[in-house]
Scaffold this motif. Structure first.
Motif, PDB file in Angstrom:
ATOM      1  N   HIS A 133      84.284  38.298  56.168  1.00 32.77           N
ATOM      2  CA  HIS A 133      84.057  39.827  55.003  1.00 32.77           C
ATOM      3  C   HIS A 133      83.217  40.839  55.096  1.00 32.77           C
ATOM      4  CE1 HIS A 133      83.104  39.417  50.117  1.00 32.77           C
ATOM      5  NE2 HIS A 133      81.499  40.014  51.274  1.00 32.77           N
ATOM      6  N   GLU A 167      85.040  44.193  53.715  1.00 29.62           N
ATOM      7  CA  GLU A 167      84.324  45.680  52.952  1.00 29.62           C
ATOM      8  C   GLU A 167      84.007  46.716  53.866  1.00 29.62           C
ATOM      9  OE1 GLU A 167      83.531  46.835  49.445  1.00 29.62           O
ATOM     10  OE2 GLU A 167      83.397  44.875  49.428  1.00 29.62           O
ATOM     11  N   GLY A 205      79.597  47.553  47.004  1.00 27.48           N
ATOM     12  CA  GLY A 205      80.594  46.934  48.168  1.00 27.48           C
ATOM     13  C   GLY A 205      78.805  46.600  49.590  1.00 27.48           C
TER      14      GLY A 205
END
Length: 383
Positions: A297, A301, A349
């Motif tokens: 992840h 990102e 983010g």
């Protein structure tokens, strides 16, 4: 845009205590200088109203300096009371004179901005109008208040509207950040469901297989060891994510991990700069599934941020390795100077990444890389 500029200015001062102190002293010097010049000008014909206004001006200017103590609310109340007391004293005194102070009015505007931006809504609703009206009333003390009263009335209105607009933008940003954090918690909760379901299913299958099969002591011991290992890994994942609340239906797709980093990099390379991935040998097999999913992840990102915000990038480097204190996940590119990458601060983010990494007990940093470009680095607890 304005909020981003103010956030950048605030971070600049917060990161350098000496600069913060210098800014406070400069503001105090400017305000006191205005009051001092006015006091020296009017001191040629000393009167009681002029002395009261000059004293009120000095006190209001000192209250406007943003020291941590006393609190902003205390300083604002003191300045409002002192200013109104001086105004009432001038009104009930002798004939009109040249008495009002520009420094005091500006100090009241500074306090008005802080009150509307930082104090709770109820306190701001009371203190804000008091300060704004005190600023408008200050020029009325003078023998010829016309144009200055109009000027500071307009300034008070503009400052109030601008401060309330910034307050609304800050409140919206806080709500957006909370929404991102909530979404990240839900994502973690779904991953928790997948991980626990996977391990528990394995435990159940092995236990049932052992119960329907005649096995010797050695085989039984091996089966029990596998069951215990699966249970330990599931408990470890639950401990790391136990605070996450789950909502909605669970996903049935596998959780992406280190094995999928190659595919992720190839997908990114098709539409962006080339990505090189280096995973420490053997780490893919050793790293728990929840940490591997978090590493995936983070990389995803970070690559998204490169595509959105970076300029002049010719290569991106992704590295996952064991360091002191845990597993390091690092994504670095060679483009965009620090000043050109400030736009990354505007999104959420990194906020979501920080929420996820912090939930696992790790740390996340993002900023200019020593070798140039930009780097996102996370350290996840492991071992």
């Amino acid at each position: 845009m304005t909020t981003a500029i103010l956030d950048r200015y605030t971070r600049l001062l917060d990161g350098h205590p000496a600069r913060r102190t210098a800014a406070r002293l400069l503001l105090a010097a400017v305000l006191v200088l205005l009051v001092t010049v006015e006091g020296l000008t009017l001191a040629r014909q000393p009167t009681g109203p002029r002395a009261a206004v000059w004293t009120a001006g000095i006190l209001c200017c000192l209250c406007a300096v943003p020291w941590s103590r006393p609190a902003l609310a205390t300083r604002a109340w003191l300045a409002a009371c002192v200013s109104w007391a001086a105004t009432l004293y001038v009104f009930v005194s002798a004939r009109p004179q040249i008495v009002w102070g520009m420094g005091e009015a500006i100090a009241l505007l500074v306090l008005l901005t802080g009150v509307l931006l930082r104090l709770p809504a109820r306190r701001a609703a009371v203190l804000g109008p008091l300060l704004a009206l005190a600023c408008v009333a200050a020029p009325v003390r003078d023998a010829s208040p016309g144009r200055f009263t109009l000027l500071f009335s307009a300034l008070a209105a503009v400052v109030s509207a601008f401060s309330l607009l910034l307050r609304a933008q800050q409140a919206q940003r806080v709500r957006d950040i909370e929404a991102v954090r909530a979404a990240e918690r839900l994502e973690l909760a779904r991953e928790l469901h997948d991980l626990v379901a996977h391990h528990v299913t394995g435990i159940v299958v092995q236990a049932r297989a052992a119960s329907f099969t005649e096995v010797g002591a050695a085989a039984a011991t091996s089966a029990f060891v596998r069951i215990a290992d699966a249970g330990d890994e599931a408990l470890g994942a639950m401990r790391r994510l136990v605070r996450v609340l789950r909502e909605g239906e669970a996903r049935t797709v596998p959780v992406a991990g280190l094995a999928e980093l190659r595919e992720l990099s190839e997908t990114f390379t098709r539409t962006g700069p080339p990505v090189t991935v280096h995973v420490e040998q053997g780490l893919q097999e050793r790293l728990p599934a929840d940490l591997a999913a978090t590493a995936h992840h983070i990389v995803r990102e970070a690559l998204t941020n490169v595509r959105k915000h970076a300029t002049d990038v010719s290569a991106v480097r992704v590295g996952v390795r064991v360091v002191e204190g845990g597993v390091e996940v690092r994504v670095a590119d060679d483009g965009g100077q620090p000043g050109e990458r400030s736009a990354e601060r505007g999104g959420f983010g990194l906020t979501g990444l920080e929420e996820r990494v912090t939930a696992l007990g790790g740390t996340l940093t993002a900023g200019p890389s020593p070798e140039g470009g930009w780097a996102v680095r996370a350290v996840l607890p492991y071992g």
